[in-house]
Write a protein that holds these residues in place. Structure first.
Motif, PDB file in Angstrom:
ATOM      1  N   GLU A  92       0.965  -1.142   0.035  1.00 11.19           N
ATOM      2  CA  GLU A  92       0.056  -0.007  -0.057  1.00 11.19           C
ATOM      3  C   GLU A  92       0.833   1.109  -0.143  1.00 11.19           C
ATOM      4  OE1 GLU A  92      -3.625   2.101   2.721  1.00 11.19           O
ATOM      5  OE2 GLU A  92      -2.557   0.362   3.300  1.00 11.19           O
ATOM      6  N   THR A  93       0.439   2.230  -0.965  1.00 16.47           N
ATOM      7  CA  THR A  93       1.306   3.300  -0.853  1.00 16.47           C
ATOM      8  C   THR A  93       0.603   4.391   0.025  1.00 16.47           C
ATOM      9  OG1 THR A  93       0.192   4.092  -3.035  1.00 16.47           O
ATOM     10  CG2 THR A  93       2.373   3.025  -3.175  1.00 16.47           C
ATOM     11  N   THR A  94       1.413   5.735   0.211  1.00 21.92           N
ATOM     12  CA  THR A  94       0.726   6.427   0.899  1.00 21.92           C
ATOM     13  C   THR A  94      -0.254   7.339   0.365  1.00 21.92           C
ATOM     14  OG1 THR A  94       2.512   8.148   0.224  1.00 21.92           O
ATOM     15  CG2 THR A  94       3.125   7.085   2.250  1.00 21.92           C
ATOM     16  N   ASP A  95      -0.431   7.334  -1.018  1.00 16.84           N
ATOM     17  CA  ASP A  95      -1.392   7.771  -1.669  1.00 16.84           C
ATOM     18  C   ASP A  95      -2.987   6.987  -2.005  1.00 16.84           C
ATOM     19  OD1 ASP A  95      -0.705   6.208  -3.556  1.00 16.84           O
ATOM     20  OD2 ASP A  95      -0.446   7.868  -5.119  1.00 16.84           O
ATOM     21  N   GLY A  96      -2.816   5.719  -1.145  1.00 19.89           N
ATOM     22  CA  GLY A  96      -3.863   4.956  -1.007  1.00 19.89           C
ATOM     23  C   GLY A  96      -4.073   3.705  -2.257  1.00 19.89           C
ATOM     24  N   ASP A 110       7.364  -3.663  -9.776  1.00 16.30           N
ATOM     25  CA  ASP A 110       8.144  -2.500 -10.313  1.00 16.30           C
ATOM     26  C   ASP A 110       8.836  -1.534  -8.936  1.00 16.30           C
ATOM     27  OD1 ASP A 110       8.951   0.102 -11.719  1.00 16.30           O
ATOM     28  OD2 ASP A 110       8.063  -1.100 -13.410  1.00 16.30           O
ATOM     29  N   LEU A 111      10.382  -1.464  -9.435  1.00 15.65           N
ATOM     30  CA  LEU A 111      11.107  -0.749  -8.428  1.00 15.65           C
ATOM     31  C   LEU A 111      10.869   0.953  -8.697  1.00 15.65           C
ATOM     32  CD1 LEU A 111      14.540  -2.639  -8.346  1.00 15.65           C
ATOM     33  CD2 LEU A 111      12.837  -2.482  -6.403  1.00 15.65           C
ATOM     34  N   ASN A 112      10.585   1.300  -9.880  1.00 14.42           N
ATOM     35  CA  ASN A 112      10.596   2.735  -9.957  1.00 14.42           C
ATOM     36  C   ASN A 112       9.355   3.494 -10.055  1.00 14.42           C
ATOM     37  OD1 ASN A 112      13.438   2.729 -10.334  1.00 14.42           O
ATOM     38  ND2 ASN A 112      13.065   1.662 -12.325  1.00 14.42           N
ATOM     39  N   ARG A 113       8.087   2.801  -9.900  1.00 16.23           N
ATOM     40  CA  ARG A 113       6.871   3.133  -9.845  1.00 16.23           C
ATOM     41  C   ARG A 113       6.285   2.293  -8.748  1.00 16.23           C
ATOM     42  NH1 ARG A 113       4.455   1.971 -15.878  1.00 16.23           N
ATOM     43  NH2 ARG A 113       4.851  -0.273 -15.878  1.00 16.23           N
ATOM     44  N   PRO A 114       4.818   2.628  -8.417  1.00 13.76           N
ATOM     45  CA  PRO A 114       4.148   1.749  -7.449  1.00 13.76           C
ATOM     46  C   PRO A 114       4.124   0.374  -8.038  1.00 13.76           C
ATOM     47  CG  PRO A 114       2.934   3.866  -7.667  1.00 13.76           C
ATOM     48  CD  PRO A 114       4.284   4.066  -8.642  1.00 13.76           C
ATOM     49  N   PRO A 115       4.346  -0.582  -7.159  1.00 14.03           N
ATOM     50  CA  PRO A 115       4.437  -0.879  -5.816  1.00 14.03           C
ATOM     51  C   PRO A 115       5.937  -0.184  -5.350  1.00 14.03           C
ATOM     52  CG  PRO A 115       4.605  -2.958  -6.356  1.00 14.03           C
ATOM     53  CD  PRO A 115       4.367  -1.991  -7.750  1.00 14.03           C
ATOM     54  N   TYR A 116       6.768   0.129  -5.872  1.00 14.76           N
ATOM     55  CA  TYR A 116       8.292   0.169  -5.662  1.00 14.76           C
ATOM     56  C   TYR A 116       8.690  -0.998  -4.930  1.00 14.76           C
ATOM     57  CZ  TYR A 116       6.730   4.842  -6.157  1.00 14.76           C
ATOM     58  OH  TYR A 116       6.025   5.870  -6.655  1.00 14.76           O
ATOM     59  N   LEU A 141      10.722   5.414   0.142  1.00 16.75           N
ATOM     60  CA  LEU A 141      10.129   5.168   1.267  1.00 16.75           C
ATOM     61  C   LEU A 141       8.940   6.043   1.579  1.00 16.75           C
ATOM     62  CD1 LEU A 141       9.630   3.495   3.885  1.00 16.75           C
ATOM     63  CD2 LEU A 141      11.549   4.632   5.060  1.00 16.75           C
ATOM     64  N   ASP A 142       9.270   7.294   1.440  1.00 17.05           N
ATOM     65  CA  ASP A 142       8.269   8.250   1.594  1.00 17.05           C
ATOM     66  C   ASP A 142       6.657   8.118   0.879  1.00 17.05           C
ATOM     67  OD1 ASP A 142       9.353   9.048  -0.687  1.00 17.05           O
ATOM     68  OD2 ASP A 142       9.345  10.915  -0.566  1.00 17.05           O
ATOM     69  N   ARG A 143       7.011   7.225   0.067  1.00 16.31           N
ATOM     70  CA  ARG A 143       5.840   6.931  -0.793  1.00 16.31           C
ATOM     71  C   ARG A 143       5.184   5.531  -0.510  1.00 16.31           C
ATOM     72  NH1 ARG A 143       7.529   8.877  -6.905  1.00 16.31           N
ATOM     73  NH2 ARG A 143       8.112  11.034  -6.491  1.00 16.31           N
ATOM     74  N   ILE A 144       5.754   4.902   0.419  1.00 20.98           N
ATOM     75  CA  ILE A 144       5.394   3.502   0.686  1.00 20.98           C
ATOM     76  C   ILE A 144       4.621   3.619   2.068  1.00 20.98           C
ATOM     77  CG2 ILE A 144       6.191   1.248   1.369  1.00 20.98           C
ATOM     78  CD1 ILE A 144       8.483   1.747  -0.520  1.00 20.98           C
ATOM     79  N   ARG A 145       3.506   3.009   2.293  1.00 22.79           N
ATOM     80  CA  ARG A 145       2.728   3.115   3.644  1.00 22.79           C
ATOM     81  C   ARG A 145       3.219   1.624   4.390  1.00 22.79           C
ATOM     82  NH1 ARG A 145      -3.617   2.773   5.292  1.00 22.79           N
ATOM     83  NH2 ARG A 145      -3.205   2.840   7.391  1.00 22.79           N
TER      84      ARG A 145
END
Length: 234
Positions: A92-96, A110-116, A141-145
């Motif tokens: 889950e990413t921080t933007d939901g 994918d490493l460079n876009r969601p889900p990282y 990490l700031d984009r990963i919840r």
């Protein structure tokens, strides 16, 4: 193509995650000793510059007695016949945004876009002695919840007791983190192994080792992920 983790990249820009140093010498004061998460000490926090950055590899492997080892995906022979074990994660990413990384449905990530997060392949033959690996891009990490790492039995009767499984996380700039699957439950197909949570820029790693009956949707409900599921296949 699966990454060969027995060889280091030829240059820092090769794109492959580099395993951390094996010892603590020259670590600049950072503790590079292995940490084993247990029931009594189930979690650890990684900070920026000490594990919560770079590409962290998560390896799932197994061993069966002295002199016998192999990829965790090896088809184990047991009373219930061959068993095919797979590695994956819910994310889950921080933007939901939410999803799953797994071989089922060819959802390799994918490493460079969601889900990282990236799964390096599916060893259905059991010939890869390095097991299977997830790689998490902690530079995002700031984009990963949160990320829930799990293993599941795709084919065959549940046979966790035969596997003696272990998951090892290799954060950059910190020592390896080990979680052993030492609570076998042979009537359940899924094992939630570790929960990774972004806590204000630090990464909390929590040992789960929670066996769950059913399918991915049951794991979803157990952790309140809130996704809609459809049937898939390899």
């Amino acid at each position: 193509m699966p990454i060969d983790y027995n060889k280091r990249p030829s240059s820092p820009g090769s794109g492959e995650p580099t395993p951390p140093p094996s010892g603590g010498a020259g670590g600049g004061g950072v503790n590079l000793s292995k940490v084993t998460l247990t029931k009594s000490a189930p979690s650890i926090s990684l900070t920026k510059g000490a594990g919560a950055g770079g590409q962290m590899r998560i390896n799932l492997n197994w061993s069966q007695g002295a002199g016998k080892s192999g990829g965790f995906l090896k088809r184990l022979s047991g009373g219930g016949g061959a068993v095919d074990l797979d590695l994956g994660c819910l994310w889950e990413t921080t933007d939901g945004q939410k999803g799953v990384v797994q071989a089922l449905g060819n959802a390799f990530g994918d490493l460079n876009r969601p889900p990282y997060v990236l799964l390096d392949g599916d060893d259905r033959s059991g010939t890869n002695t390095g097991g299977e690996n997830l790689v998490v891009n902690l530079d995002q990490l700031d984009r990963i919840r949160r990320v829930l790492v799990f293993a599941y039995i795709y084919e065959g009767a549940p046979n966790w007791a035969a596997a003696d499984g272990v998951v090892t996380l290799y954060p950059v700039g910190a020592g390896p983190i080990e979680v052993r699957l030492d609570e076998p439950a042979n009537d359940k197909r899924f094992c939630a192994i570790a929960l990774l949570t972004n806590e204000g820029g630090s990464l909390r790693v929590n040992r789960e080792v929670r066996y769950i009956a059913g399918s991915q949707s049951d794991v979803d409900r157990a952790y309140s992920w809130g996704m809609q599921w459809t049937a898939g296949r390899k």
